[in-house]
Design a protein around this motif. Structure first.
Motif, PDB file in Angstrom:
ATOM      1  N   TYR A  25       0.850  -1.238   0.045  1.00  0.00           N
ATOM      2  CA  TYR A  25      -0.163   0.012   0.001  1.00  0.00           C
ATOM      3  C   TYR A  25       0.955   1.313  -0.027  1.00  0.00           C
ATOM      4  O   TYR A  25       0.638   2.142  -0.721  1.00  0.00           O
ATOM      5  CB  TYR A  25      -0.894  -0.124   1.381  1.00  0.00           C
ATOM      6  N   LEU A  26       1.851   1.367   0.774  1.00  0.00           N
ATOM      7  CA  LEU A  26       2.525   2.628   1.059  1.00  0.00           C
ATOM      8  C   LEU A  26       3.402   2.762  -0.342  1.00  0.00           C
ATOM      9  O   LEU A  26       3.691   4.042  -0.571  1.00  0.00           O
ATOM     10  CB  LEU A  26       3.486   2.557   2.281  1.00  0.00           C
ATOM     11  N   ALA A  27       4.164   1.790  -0.983  1.00  0.00           N
ATOM     12  CA  ALA A  27       4.603   2.021  -1.965  1.00  0.00           C
ATOM     13  C   ALA A  27       3.773   2.518  -3.069  1.00  0.00           C
ATOM     14  O   ALA A  27       4.091   3.483  -3.923  1.00  0.00           O
ATOM     15  CB  ALA A  27       5.355   0.644  -2.615  1.00  0.00           C
ATOM     16  N   ARG A  31       4.133   6.364  -5.191  1.00  0.00           N
ATOM     17  CA  ARG A  31       3.938   6.602  -6.450  1.00  0.00           C
ATOM     18  C   ARG A  31       3.231   7.575  -6.841  1.00  0.00           C
ATOM     19  O   ARG A  31       3.238   8.307  -7.902  1.00  0.00           O
ATOM     20  CB  ARG A  31       3.805   5.075  -7.068  1.00  0.00           C
ATOM     21  N   ALA A  32       1.967   7.496  -6.366  1.00  0.00           N
ATOM     22  CA  ALA A  32       0.936   8.729  -6.635  1.00  0.00           C
ATOM     23  C   ALA A  32       1.462   9.923  -6.297  1.00  0.00           C
ATOM     24  O   ALA A  32       1.090  11.159  -6.661  1.00  0.00           O
ATOM     25  CB  ALA A  32      -0.608   8.259  -5.902  1.00  0.00           C
ATOM     26  N   ILE A  33       1.977  10.012  -4.962  1.00  0.00           N
ATOM     27  CA  ILE A  33       2.592  11.120  -4.573  1.00  0.00           C
ATOM     28  C   ILE A  33       3.603  11.719  -5.402  1.00  0.00           C
ATOM     29  O   ILE A  33       3.681  13.022  -5.748  1.00  0.00           O
ATOM     30  CB  ILE A  33       3.119  11.065  -2.863  1.00  0.00           C
ATOM     31  N   ASP A  34       4.593  11.006  -5.600  1.00  0.00           N
ATOM     32  CA  ASP A  34       5.544  11.275  -6.695  1.00  0.00           C
ATOM     33  C   ASP A  34       5.406  11.747  -8.084  1.00  0.00           C
ATOM     34  O   ASP A  34       5.668  12.866  -8.655  1.00  0.00           O
ATOM     35  CB  ASP A  34       6.658  10.013  -6.595  1.00  0.00           C
ATOM     36  N   GLY A  35       4.093  11.002  -8.415  1.00  0.00           N
ATOM     37  CA  GLY A  35       3.710  11.452  -9.806  1.00  0.00           C
ATOM     38  C   GLY A  35       2.895  12.621  -9.817  1.00  0.00           C
ATOM     39  O   GLY A  35       2.843  13.480 -10.804  1.00  0.00           O
ATOM     40  N   ALA A  36       2.056  13.201  -8.472  1.00  0.00           N
ATOM     41  CA  ALA A  36       1.431  14.249  -8.463  1.00  0.00           C
ATOM     42  C   ALA A  36       2.485  15.537  -8.232  1.00  0.00           C
ATOM     43  O   ALA A  36       2.340  16.483  -9.114  1.00  0.00           O
ATOM     44  CB  ALA A  36       0.668  14.483  -7.267  1.00  0.00           C
ATOM     45  N   ARG A  37       3.564  15.114  -7.726  1.00  0.00           N
ATOM     46  CA  ARG A  37       4.788  16.225  -7.554  1.00  0.00           C
ATOM     47  C   ARG A  37       5.177  16.463  -8.958  1.00  0.00           C
ATOM     48  O   ARG A  37       5.557  17.732  -9.397  1.00  0.00           O
ATOM     49  CB  ARG A  37       5.784  15.925  -6.560  1.00  0.00           C
ATOM     50  N   ASP A 150      -6.238   1.760  -5.224  1.00  0.00           N
ATOM     51  CA  ASP A 150      -5.315   1.100  -4.556  1.00  0.00           C
ATOM     52  C   ASP A 150      -4.083   1.845  -3.850  1.00  0.00           C
ATOM     53  O   ASP A 150      -3.248   1.224  -3.326  1.00  0.00           O
ATOM     54  CB  ASP A 150      -4.278   0.132  -5.698  1.00  0.00           C
ATOM     55  N   ALA A 151      -4.850   3.117  -3.708  1.00  0.00           N
ATOM     56  CA  ALA A 151      -4.048   4.068  -2.858  1.00  0.00           C
ATOM     57  C   ALA A 151      -5.200   4.475  -1.589  1.00  0.00           C
ATOM     58  O   ALA A 151      -4.909   5.441  -1.037  1.00  0.00           O
ATOM     59  CB  ALA A 151      -3.604   5.373  -3.508  1.00  0.00           C
ATOM     60  N   CYS A 152      -6.079   3.677  -1.666  1.00  0.00           N
ATOM     61  CA  CYS A 152      -7.045   3.632  -0.472  1.00  0.00           C
ATOM     62  C   CYS A 152      -6.960   2.230   0.244  1.00  0.00           C
ATOM     63  O   CYS A 152      -6.522   1.277  -0.408  1.00  0.00           O
ATOM     64  CB  CYS A 152      -8.588   3.928  -0.885  1.00  0.00           C
ATOM     65  N   LEU A 153      -7.287   2.338   1.478  1.00  0.00           N
ATOM     66  CA  LEU A 153      -6.926   0.993   2.170  1.00  0.00           C
ATOM     67  C   LEU A 153      -8.301   1.047   3.281  1.00  0.00           C
ATOM     68  O   LEU A 153      -8.542   1.929   3.885  1.00  0.00           O
ATOM     69  CB  LEU A 153      -5.652   0.894   2.722  1.00  0.00           C
ATOM     70  N   ASP A 154      -8.815  -0.245   3.523  1.00  0.00           N
ATOM     71  CA  ASP A 154      -9.963  -0.238   4.540  1.00  0.00           C
ATOM     72  C   ASP A 154      -9.416  -1.751   5.213  1.00  0.00           C
ATOM     73  O   ASP A 154      -8.941  -2.550   4.802  1.00  0.00           O
ATOM     74  CB  ASP A 154     -11.137  -0.422   3.882  1.00  0.00           C
ATOM     75  N   LEU A 155      -9.965  -1.674   6.669  1.00  0.00           N
ATOM     76  CA  LEU A 155      -9.636  -2.953   7.447  1.00  0.00           C
ATOM     77  C   LEU A 155     -10.546  -4.053   6.760  1.00  0.00           C
ATOM     78  O   LEU A 155     -10.201  -5.286   7.090  1.00  0.00           O
ATOM     79  CB  LEU A 155     -10.060  -2.442   8.844  1.00  0.00           C
TER      80      LEU A 155
END
Length: 183
Positions: A25-27, A31-37, A150-155
């Motif tokens: 999940y964090l990886a 990638r989404a954060i890096d892509g946005a930047r 896939d950048a959202c997560l739920d229990l």
């Protein structure tokens, strides 16, 4: 094209510890954060933090009062910090909220409107919590919405599936990090 921002919501140390980093999940979020930047899209972090004496906690709010009783999410608690694997960089904005929605008890709407942002890309933990609550409020505020499944997560994986396949597409473009980055 819309003026977009990537919201990284409730990806705090205690929440990641509870939800786990299942299946990378964090990886994917990184990638989404890096892509946005790289695309010049602002990254806005949203965290839940309660004041130490908890004046904003009501017994009528089950989730917030349960967290307060457990001693979670106070401003001075290390578990409230954003997970270091996806932490903010210089120039990123961090918004503190007091409830489930990113808008509740925060200045998020002011930050977005002052930057002429009219489109939000939603990520975070949990899909049935902060993502759903923020999606509802953002839709009512007339923001265009994208949810990165896939950048959202739920229990609850079944709840995540239901929300991302059935409910969230009613008001948002629902896609994966890879598809969003390629778009």
């Amino acid at each position: 094209m819309a003026n977009s921002a990537l919201l990284v919501m409730d990806v705090q140390q205690a929440i990641v510890d509870l939800a786990g980093n299942g299946s990378g999940y964090l990886a994917r979020l990184r990638r989404a954060i890096d892509g946005a930047r790289a695309a010049g899209i602002p990254v806005i972090y949203v965290v839940i933090a309660l004041r130490t004496d908890r004046p904003e906690v009501s017994s009528r709010n089950k989730a917030v009062s349960a967290a307060a009783r457990a001693g979670l999410f106070t401003e001075d608690d290390p578990g409230t910090e954003i997970h270091p694997e996806v932490g903010p960089r210089r120039g990123d904005i961090v918004v503190t909220k007091r409830r489930t929605s990113a808008f509740s008890g925060s200045d998020l709407d002011l930050v977005l409107r002052s930057r002429d942002i009219d489109s939000l890309v939603l990520t975070g933990i949990s899909t049935s919590g902060v993502v759903l609550s923020t999606w509802c409020q953002a839709a009512d505020l007339d923001f265009a919405l994208t949810v990165l499944t896939d950048a959202c997560l739920d229990l609850d994986p079944e709840m995540h599936r239901f929300l991302t396949e059935k409910l969230l597409p009613r008001q948002a473009h629902v896609t994966t990090v890879q598809e969003w980055l390629a778009g």
